[in-house]
Design an enzyme around this catalytic site. Structure first.
Site, PDB file in Angstrom:
ATOM      1  N   ARG A  40       0.869  -1.181   0.000  1.00  0.00           N
ATOM      2  CA  ARG A  40       0.000   0.000   0.000  1.00  0.00           C
ATOM      3  C   ARG A  40       0.899   1.222   0.000  1.00  0.00           C
ATOM      4  NH1 ARG A  40      -2.427   3.321   3.952  1.00  0.00           N
ATOM      5  NH2 ARG A  40      -4.584   3.944   3.502  1.00  0.00           N
ATOM      6  N   SER A 109     -12.875  -3.974   0.600  1.00  0.00           N
ATOM      7  CA  SER A 109     -13.183  -3.290   1.846  1.00  0.00           C
ATOM      8  C   SER A 109     -14.696  -3.116   1.960  1.00  0.00           C
ATOM      9  CB  SER A 109     -12.517  -1.912   1.886  1.00  0.00           C
ATOM     10  OG  SER A 109     -11.112  -2.027   1.930  1.00  0.00           O
ATOM     11  N   LYS A 139      -6.690   5.282   9.840  1.00  0.00           N
ATOM     12  CA  LYS A 139      -7.978   5.881   9.455  1.00  0.00           C
ATOM     13  C   LYS A 139      -8.775   6.201  10.715  1.00  0.00           C
ATOM     14  CE  LYS A 139      -8.270   3.821   4.858  1.00  0.00           C
ATOM     15  NZ  LYS A 139      -9.097   3.094   3.885  1.00  0.00           N
TER      16      LYS A 139
END
Length: 212
Positions: A40, A109, A139
């Site tokens: 990522r 997700s 997050k």
């Protein structure tokens, strides 16, 4: 391939492990027993992503782990990754499947929304990711998800489930007990400059899963 979707799922982060530390940190997680590694890296250029993903793919093959690319089916195809992880704004599962083929893993997700999970399952996703379950550094504004939602997902879906969001070795066990096949970590694994500590954390988490 989906029978291997079990155990610790390590996710890289360029802020925690920049390029010069990427491979050593990833290798430490794999030594500790991570069964999946997701690349990522949203800030990197296309050329950087291609080079780094290729190195990580080779490393995962060395350790017998699955290599997943975040958000980018074309990059996954270019480095012959084992699959791709798709967010809700990153394109459709059928399009990724058409590009990558039937033998690659596609994860989605779903946040805490079981309707999104049902959509992903119907479109052929190989695993469903739910979270955040705990306060998250990556997050922090993501809406929280409860263990009851995870239990309901386990009852409803046959796909492997990933629990993500603030997971550590100290709080992962309830997620596994509630039905998570995998726990995914970013900060809880890689927020240290000490590769030996990354390996220790990975080993602690890996030991929580029943041997298959």
């Amino acid at each position: 391939m989906t029978s291997r979707l079990h155990g610790l799922y390590a996710i890289t982060d360029p802020m925690l492990i920049p390029d010069q530390r990427l491979l050593p940190a990833a290798q430490a997680a794999l030594r500790g027993g991570a069964r999946l590694l997701q690349y990522r890296d949203k800030p990197a250029s296309a050329m950087q992503r291609l080079e780094r993903a290729g190195r990580l793919a080779a490393l995962c093959r060395q350790y017998g782990a699955l290599f997943i690319v975040n958000d980018d089916p074309a990059l996954a195809q270019a480095v012959n990754a084992d699959g791709v992880h798709m967010g809700q704004s990153d394109g459709a599962v059928p399009a990724a499947r058409a590009l990558l083929g039937a033998d690659k893993i596609i994860g989605v997700s779903c946040h805490g929304d079981l309707a999104l999970a049902a959509k992903g399952a119907a479109e052929g996703a190989d695993y469903l990711a739910l979270g955040r379950f705990y306060p998250s550094h990556t997050k922090p504004k993501a809406p929280p998800v409860t263990l009851d939602t995870l239990r309901e997902a386990r009852d409803r879906f046959t796909q492997p489930l990933v629990a993500i969001g603030g997971v550590t070795a100290d709080n992962a066990q309830p997620l596994i007990d509630a039905g998570a096949d995998m726990v995914a970590l970013i900060h809880g694994l890689f927020a240290t400059a000490d590769c030996d500590e990354i390996e220790v954390r990975a080993r602690q988490l890996s030991r929580l899963f029943p041997v298959r």
